[in-house]
Design an enzyme around this catalytic site. Structure first.
Site, PDB file in Angstrom:
ATOM      1  N   ASP A  31      34.831 -39.351 -56.606  1.00 14.50           N
ATOM      2  CA  ASP A  31      35.670 -38.308 -56.865  1.00 14.50           C
ATOM      3  C   ASP A  31      35.334 -38.265 -58.541  1.00 14.50           C
ATOM      4  O   ASP A  31      35.472 -39.224 -59.403  1.00 14.50           O
ATOM      5  CB  ASP A  31      36.928 -38.977 -56.713  1.00 14.50           C
ATOM      6  CG  ASP A  31      38.290 -37.782 -57.014  1.00 14.50           C
ATOM      7  OD1 ASP A  31      38.366 -37.223 -58.144  1.00 14.50           O
ATOM      8  OD2 ASP A  31      39.006 -37.809 -56.274  1.00 14.50           O
ATOM      9  N   SER A  41      37.450 -32.619 -58.086  1.00 19.86           N
ATOM     10  CA  SER A  41      38.207 -32.982 -56.646  1.00 19.86           C
ATOM     11  C   SER A  41      39.128 -31.785 -55.970  1.00 19.86           C
ATOM     12  O   SER A  41      38.251 -30.901 -55.579  1.00 19.86           O
ATOM     13  CB  SER A  41      39.423 -34.078 -57.192  1.00 19.86           C
ATOM     14  OG  SER A  41      39.744 -34.585 -55.859  1.00 19.86           O
TER      15      SER A  41
END
Length: 726
Positions: free
Chosen positions: A202, A56
């Site tokens: 993610d 991320s």
């Protein structure tokens, strides 16, 4: 800050060579800016990094460092980004193509709903990530031709999650910018990224602190930086959104703790004390960077043992030296999976051939192409074919397109029993043919009902020339007054059709001309007929028009910079079906300038029946909010009008620098204008002087105003207004 340290060198390390240090950077949204602070200290202490694994926001910072940027470079980049703008997919309005700007002016709700198979479709994320992807592509363009992430100045891995299976996905090849976009695609916020036949989101959902991944890259020790968000307290769990976020945080933190348990003797974990910096506090980037520095300095003893000599560190830094000047673009190639867009994109980007492959050159046309609102994603990379370099472009159609519904709403209430309401919907069919023709079908109900259709046909692939046949049926009310006394109110019904031809000029203007025919009637609703205006009549109009438009406003809700200009000449001719020959001209001109939170807008408009005897259907209305605010909406009308406004706005809202924001403004206006039955009556002495004070909010449904208007005669009007003003 918490740390786990042990002997300087683990048993398996070869004492004859320097330690290979693997850097692991966790996800955490805005909190991930702390990674930059850690990198700054590593550079100060001359700690070379052999490999980087990130998730991320950790993948964002890690990829930039791996591509050769220094900590100072990354700090400048991250600190300079307007994060609220970066999380909006559309390019700045002033750079959109002209047709998309017209959509903004006609319909309030910017986000269209998809329509397919008789059912409504929503995007797979609030944010498609195009603009953020542009930033990442631009920052990593120096290594855009690197397919294997082991060939970067520092080997790199990004971690994502397969949305179908929940499995972690290690990205080690392909487009670096795309890999990072996938790693940070928070479900429900960012749209998933399709890559390698998978739907990726993610990586924090699978492994927020990828210690094992770094270990697989052949490092001796791991330096892990954990910026995971702490769990909220019971007091803070006060909404459905807060509860949902807590659930995700629990899952992520559980995986993070598992990764921490995988650390070995000699590994170090740094967890900066980020206080109240949340994952969406991108306005606190500098605060997060400082916290990272503090936490890293507390590990000074360990970093000192990992430090290398100046000469050796210089050799490490030399791997990241800037490459030669960017190559010239010899070709533009569109991937097979871009489908019917291939010829369209190749024509649009053909002017790039012969230009350098750098962000300053490539980003503007890519942004303009994306601004046509056809694509979910539009990506590119530098590729080589023999001794030539070029761009390989991939486009993905919107998953909720290509047919859409757009909505609009206009609501006025003066708190004195006078109100008006119009709701509208536009049905848009795009990609009708390979030239990207469009059908627009409009339906409005309320005070001004309307049905209309336009077919917009470009005359070639990405051609600025177009033709646009159209038809329309509509109704509206016109008031006739003697001084301030209402004499009559008429209802006008019209049906029209025509053919228009024009040319768009880059992103700033349009020249349009055409012929049209109108058949209509006027019917008295209130008052008594006069000799000049009978109780009812029918009319026919036929003729041609020419309109020049210029639009570089940054916003049509609350403009802060730019200009808007429209000049139109309309000629009615008996030979083309009109009742009689007549000419009319209209002008609209707006200029906005800002400094800080302060904006000054000058806005003027005028119209005149230059010849002939105009019927009531051709009267210009005046009155209402910012149109002589002390006068009831459309209370004045006549064949000639002029109005000028000076509007001051002060932005008082958007104190939060988070992702979600409702800008709020305080405003004042000074207005002067009038309508006249004869052109010779127009004079400065006959102008009405009005003003207004208001509060405005930029809501998802459009601009909302609550204000009060004043007239020179002492009258006041109060407004609750939802709709377009400028």
């Amino acid at each position: 800050m918490r740390a786990q340290d042990a002997p300087a060198a683990p048993a398996e390390a070869d004492p004859a060579r320097p330690l290979r240090i693997g850097l692991v950077l966790s996800g955490g949204g805005a909190r991930g800016a702390a990674h930059i602070g850690v990198l700054k200290v590593l550079e100060e202490r001359r700690v070379p990094i052999a490999a980087i694994a990130g998730t991320s926001m950790g993948a964002v910072v890690g990829s930039l460092y791996a591509s050769g940027l220094s900590a100072a470079d990354i700090e400048r980049l991250i600190s300079s980004i307007d994060w609220q703008d970066a999380f909006r997919d559309r390019p700045p309005r002033e750079t959109l193509n002209f047709r998309r700007k017209q959509d903004d002016r006609e319909f309030l709700v910017r986000a269209p709903l998809g329509l397919r198979g008789g059912s409504l479709k929503l995007p797979r994320g609030l944010i498609q990530g195009q603009k953020l992807g542009e930033i990442l592509r631009g920052a990593t363009l120096r290594v855009a031709d690197v397919e294997d992430f082991d060939r970067l100045p520092i080997p790199f891995r990004a971690l994502a999650t397969d949305l179908e299976t929940g499995e972690p996905v290690v990205i080690r090849r392909g487009s670096l910018a795309t890999a990072v976009r996938a790693s940070m695609a928070a479900p429900g916020v960012f749209a998933p990224v399709e890559a390698g036949g998978r739907l990726l989101v993610d990586g924090g959902l699978a492994e927020n602190l990828p210690v094992d991944l770094a270990r697989e890259m052949g490092v001796d020790v791991v330096l892990a930086v954990d910026v995971s968000s702490p769990l909220r307290t019971r007091r803070e769990l006060d909404s459905a959104l807060a509860v949902s976020n807590q659930m995700i945080s629990i899952l992520i933190n559980r995986e993070t703790e598992r990764s921490r348990r995988a650390l070995r003797a000699g590994d170090v974990v740094i967890a900066p004390d980020l206080g109240n910096v949340s994952s969406v506090d991108f306005g606190k980037v500098r605060e997060a960077i400082a916290a990272g520095e503090v936490a890293a300095r507390e590990q000074g003893e360990v970093l000192a043992r990992w430090s290398v000599g100046a000469d050796e560190y210089a050799r490490f830094q030399a791997r990241a030296e800037p490459r030669a000047a960017p190559p010239l673009i010899a070709f533009v190639r569109v991937t097979e999976d871009s489908g019917d867009y291939r010829k369209f994109i190749e024509a649009a980007l053909a002017p790039l051939i012969g230009q350098p492959a750098d962000p300053a050159t490539v980003s503007p046309p890519i942004r303009a192409l994306y601004g046509r609102d056809l694509f979910e994603t539009l990506d590119y990379r530098v590729v080589h074919d023999g001794d030539q370099s070029g761009l390989e472009v991939s486009a993905r159609r919107k998953s909720w397109g290509p047919n859409y519904l757009r909505f609009g709403l206009d609501l006025q209430d003066d708190f004195q029993g006078n109100n008006a309401f119009t709701a509208g919907v536009r049905f848009v069919l795009t990609e009708v043919n390979p030239y990207m023709a469009e059908w627009n079908i409009d339906l409005k109900v309320g005070e001004q009902p309307l049905f209309g259709a336009e077919f917009f046909q470009p005359l070639g692939y990405a051609s600025p020339w177009f033709v646009a046949p159209h038809l329309q049926f509509d109704s509206r009310s016109i008031q006739v007054r003697d001084a301030d006394r209402l004499v009559a109110e008429y209802r006008v019904h019209e049906s029209s059709y025509g053919l228009e031809f024009g040319r768009e000029f880059s992103d700033w203007g349009e020249l349009r001309a055409g012929i049209r025919h109108v058949a209509g009637s006027t019917q008295l609703r209130i008052g008594a007929p006069t000799v000049a205006i009978p109780e009812s009549t029918t009319f026919r109009q036929g003729g041609y028009f020419v309109r020049m438009s210029f639009d570089r406003l940054d916003s049509v809700d609350f403009p802060r910079r730019g200009e808007l200009f429209t000049l139109e000449w309309d000629a009615q001719r008996a030979a083309l079906g009109a009742d009689s020959d007549a000419d009319a001209a209209t002008l609209d001109w707006l200029v906005a300038r800002s400094a800080g939170r302060h904006t000054l807008i000058f806005w003027t408009g005028a119209g005149s029946a230059l010849s002939g005897r105009p019927g009531v259907q051709n009267y210009f209305p005046l009155g209402g909010f910012l149109n002589l605010s002390g006068v009831t909406a459309a209370a004045l009308s006549g064949p000639h009008f002029g109005v000028a406004r000076l509007v001051y706005l002060r932005k008082i809202g958007s104190g939060s620098d988070g992702l979600f924001d409702v800008p709020t403004y305080l405003g004042l206006s000074a207005e002067a204008g009038n309508v006249w039955q004869q052109r010779g009556e127009a004079s400065f002495a006959s102008l009405r002087k009005d003003g207004a004070g208001f509060v405005g909010l930029e809501t998802p449904l459009g601009p909302l105003y609550l204000g009060v208007g004043y007239d020179q005669a002492g009258s006041m009007s109060y407004y609750l207004f939802l709709g377009r003003t400028f």
